[in-house]
Design an enzyme around this catalytic site. Structure first.
Site, PDB file in Angstrom:
ATOM      1  N   CYS A   1      54.199   8.405  88.704  1.00 27.84           N
ATOM      2  CA  CYS A   1      54.515   9.831  88.554  1.00 27.84           C
ATOM      3  C   CYS A   1      54.673  10.492  89.927  1.00 27.84           C
ATOM      4  O   CYS A   1      53.738  10.503  90.738  1.00 27.84           O
ATOM      5  CB  CYS A   1      53.420  10.534  87.755  1.00 27.84           C
ATOM      6  SG  CYS A   1      53.633  12.318  87.659  1.00 27.84           S
TER       7      CYS A   1
ATOM      8  N   HIS B   1      54.697  21.071  84.370  1.00 26.05           N
ATOM      9  CA  HIS B   1      54.874  21.944  85.517  1.00 26.05           C
ATOM     10  C   HIS B   1      55.590  23.225  85.103  1.00 26.05           C
ATOM     11  O   HIS B   1      56.426  23.221  84.208  1.00 26.05           O
ATOM     12  CB  HIS B   1      55.638  21.272  86.652  1.00 26.05           C
ATOM     13  CG  HIS B   1      56.983  20.723  86.289  1.00 26.05           C
ATOM     14  ND1 HIS B   1      57.156  19.577  85.545  1.00 26.05           N
ATOM     15  CD2 HIS B   1      58.231  21.166  86.582  1.00 26.05           C
ATOM     16  CE1 HIS B   1      58.450  19.331  85.399  1.00 26.05           C
ATOM     17  NE2 HIS B   1      59.125  20.291  86.020  1.00 26.05           N
TER      18      HIS B   1
ATOM     19  N   THR C   1      62.797  16.583  84.078  1.00 27.87           N
ATOM     20  CA  THR C   1      63.134  15.326  84.761  1.00 27.87           C
ATOM     21  C   THR C   1      61.905  14.618  85.318  1.00 27.87           C
ATOM     22  O   THR C   1      61.958  13.425  85.577  1.00 27.87           O
ATOM     23  CB  THR C   1      64.147  15.560  85.900  1.00 27.87           C
ATOM     24  OG1 THR C   1      63.599  16.494  86.827  1.00 27.87           O
ATOM     25  CG2 THR C   1      65.473  16.081  85.347  1.00 27.87           C
TER      26      THR C   1
ATOM     27  N   HIS D   1      47.157  14.734  85.052  1.00 29.26           N
ATOM     28  CA  HIS D   1      48.461  14.381  84.487  1.00 29.26           C
ATOM     29  C   HIS D   1      48.521  14.651  82.987  1.00 29.26           C
ATOM     30  O   HIS D   1      47.727  14.112  82.219  1.00 29.26           O
ATOM     31  CB  HIS D   1      48.776  12.905  84.736  1.00 29.26           C
ATOM     32  CG  HIS D   1      50.128  12.509  84.218  1.00 29.26           C
ATOM     33  ND1 HIS D   1      51.249  12.581  85.005  1.00 29.26           N
ATOM     34  CD2 HIS D   1      50.531  12.084  83.005  1.00 29.26           C
ATOM     35  CE1 HIS D   1      52.296  12.192  84.287  1.00 29.26           C
ATOM     36  NE2 HIS D   1      51.879  11.890  83.068  1.00 29.26           N
TER      37      HIS D   1
ATOM     38  N   ASN E   1      59.985  23.339  81.089  1.00 29.83           N
ATOM     39  CA  ASN E   1      60.928  22.479  80.374  1.00 29.83           C
ATOM     40  C   ASN E   1      60.115  21.375  79.710  1.00 29.83           C
ATOM     41  O   ASN E   1      59.306  20.726  80.373  1.00 29.83           O
ATOM     42  CB  ASN E   1      61.955  21.871  81.328  1.00 29.83           C
ATOM     43  CG  ASN E   1      62.815  22.933  81.989  1.00 29.83           C
ATOM     44  OD1 ASN E   1      63.205  23.905  81.371  1.00 29.83           O
ATOM     45  ND2 ASN E   1      63.087  22.745  83.263  1.00 29.83           N
TER      46      ASN E   1
ATOM     47  N   HIS F   1      57.946  26.332  86.501  1.00 32.07           N
ATOM     48  CA  HIS F   1      58.839  26.811  87.557  1.00 32.07           C
ATOM     49  C   HIS F   1      58.625  28.318  87.680  1.00 32.07           C
ATOM     50  O   HIS F   1      58.703  29.033  86.684  1.00 32.07           O
ATOM     51  CB  HIS F   1      60.310  26.583  87.176  1.00 32.07           C
ATOM     52  CG  HIS F   1      60.703  25.160  87.017  1.00 32.07           C
ATOM     53  ND1 HIS F   1      61.427  24.483  87.970  1.00 32.07           N
ATOM     54  CD2 HIS F   1      60.492  24.279  86.012  1.00 32.07           C
ATOM     55  CE1 HIS F   1      61.659  23.256  87.548  1.00 32.07           C
ATOM     56  NE2 HIS F   1      61.099  23.105  86.363  1.00 32.07           N
TER      57      HIS F   1
ATOM     58  N   HIS G   1      55.500  15.279  84.129  1.00 30.01           N
ATOM     59  CA  HIS G   1      54.167  15.776  84.486  1.00 30.01           C
ATOM     60  C   HIS G   1      54.311  17.283  84.294  1.00 30.01           C
ATOM     61  O   HIS G   1      55.199  17.900  84.897  1.00 30.01           O
ATOM     62  CB  HIS G   1      53.865  15.429  85.946  1.00 30.01           C
ATOM     63  CG  HIS G   1      52.507  15.852  86.435  1.00 30.01           C
ATOM     64  ND1 HIS G   1      51.616  14.951  86.975  1.00 30.01           N
ATOM     65  CD2 HIS G   1      51.906  17.065  86.500  1.00 30.01           C
ATOM     66  CE1 HIS G   1      50.520  15.595  87.360  1.00 30.01           C
ATOM     67  NE2 HIS G   1      50.685  16.889  87.082  1.00 30.01           N
TER      68      HIS G   1
ATOM     69  N   CYS H   1      52.025  13.234  90.493  1.00 27.26           N
ATOM     70  CA  CYS H   1      50.701  12.660  90.762  1.00 27.26           C
ATOM     71  C   CYS H   1      50.631  12.191  92.211  1.00 27.26           C
ATOM     72  O   CYS H   1      49.590  12.340  92.867  1.00 27.26           O
ATOM     73  CB  CYS H   1      50.402  11.505  89.810  1.00 27.26           C
ATOM     74  SG  CYS H   1      50.045  12.009  88.103  1.00 27.26           S
TER      75      CYS H   1
ATOM     76  N   GLY I   1      65.857  19.613  79.967  1.00 30.64           N
ATOM     77  CA  GLY I   1      66.006  19.565  81.414  1.00 30.64           C
ATOM     78  C   GLY I   1      64.793  19.057  82.164  1.00 30.64           C
ATOM     79  O   GLY I   1      64.791  19.069  83.396  1.00 30.64           O
TER      80      GLY I   1
END
Length: 117
Positions: A9, A103, A98, A51, A90, A105, A101, A12, A96
């Site tokens: 990852c 997250h 990619t 994670h 996402n 934005h 893990h 990570c 979208g």
């Protein structure tokens, strides 16, 4: 296993310090860093150090940690002096995502149209 660092990852590896990133904030449970392909003047990713594959698994598996991530999105916006901003999660490749893990934005610093994409 969910919650444990994954060797393959990217995020990570950033948490562990094995891959460099422009870190703007760090807490005991989260890391926030500038996106390498920014879509706005402010484009920061806020990730949990643990994670979880996506926002849904984070919310169900560690709701307190999900709250930490959201709290940090506001701290990032405050530090960049954003009076308005967008927070995007996402979930899944079709949306979208990619890096699998969880997250958030944080996007701001310019007008953001609706609907996105």
């Amino acid at each position: 296993m969910t919650g444990e660092a994954q060797e393959d990852c990217l995020f990570c590896k950033i948490v562990a310090g094995h891959i460099p990133a422009t870190i703007v904030r760090e807490t005991d449970t989260t890391v926030a860093f500038r996106d390498i392909n920014p879509q706005a003047p402010t484009h920061v990713l806020v990730i949990p150090k643990a994670h979880y594959a996506d926002a849904a698994s984070l919310a169900t598996g560690a709701p307190d940690l999900a709250a930490d991530v959201l709290r940090e999105t506001k701290a990032v916006a405050d530090e960049d002096k954003l009076d308005s901003y967008r927070v995007v999660f996402n979930t899944g490749g079709g949306a979208g995502q990619t890096v699998f893990h969880a997250h958030a934005h944080v996007l701001g610093g310019r007008g953001l149209e609706w609907p996105p994409g």
